[in-house]
Scaffold this active site. Sequence first.
Site, PDB file in Angstrom:
ATOM      1  N   CYS A  39      46.656  42.175  37.390  1.00 28.59           N
ATOM      2  CA  CYS A  39      45.291  41.767  37.748  1.00 28.59           C
ATOM      3  C   CYS A  39      44.270  42.063  36.655  1.00 28.59           C
ATOM      4  CB  CYS A  39      44.865  42.380  39.078  1.00 28.59           C
ATOM      5  SG  CYS A  39      44.750  44.184  39.100  1.00 28.59           S
ATOM      6  N   HIS A  52      43.275  35.424  40.735  1.00 25.42           N
ATOM      7  CA  HIS A  52      43.764  36.775  40.461  1.00 25.42           C
ATOM      8  C   HIS A  52      45.275  36.758  40.291  1.00 25.42           C
ATOM      9  CE1 HIS A  52      45.183  38.165  44.686  1.00 25.42           C
ATOM     10  NE2 HIS A  52      45.155  36.857  44.663  1.00 25.42           N
ATOM     11  N   HIS A  83      42.391  46.903  42.373  1.00 25.55           N
ATOM     12  CA  HIS A  83      42.693  45.485  42.179  1.00 25.55           C
ATOM     13  C   HIS A  83      41.418  44.758  41.772  1.00 25.55           C
ATOM     14  CE1 HIS A  83      44.986  41.821  42.472  1.00 25.55           C
ATOM     15  NE2 HIS A  83      44.078  41.276  43.263  1.00 25.55           N
TER      16      HIS A  83
END
Length: 176
Positions: A88, A148, A136
């Site tokens: 990510c 993402h 994240h």
Amino acid sequence: MSMRTRMVRITTLCYEKITHRSTGGRRPGTAARATTLLSALLVLGATEAVAAPAAPASTVARTAVGHALDQVGKPYRYGAAGPNAFDCSGLVTWAYGKAGRTLPRTTHDQYRRGTPVARANASRGDLVFFYSGPSHVGILLGDGRMVHAPSSGKTVQVVRLADYYQAHIAGIRRVG
């Protein structure tokens, strides 16, 4: 009638009453009108109801979004920062780097950069962070979507925030 419409209507009425009483019916100057309107808003607690619209995405942010979208379908790999695979924060670092903006490699360090943005003012290219830590990150696209690199076994993808992620947002930052 929406809450925002009611607050604007109440604020306008309050403004008219205050200015009429304080000036004897004459139209006050620009500074006096602005001060009076701000006072009325603060008294009503309406500062959130009339928040300024979000600024348009910068050229860097728009370019980074394009680079990130070009990676859709590439595999997630922990610690990968492109161009063949991404995690990510690696996707964010790579996309913004291609757009000319250097960002730190980890989600935690990326979260410390830029300016915090309220959800209501988030715009295309802002970084949206999730979970504690945060652990994240994705890049906002607008219309309630983000791009993402989700997790092992998956690929870079575009998802709707409302599906799962909305409840887990830890913060939004504008870095571009």
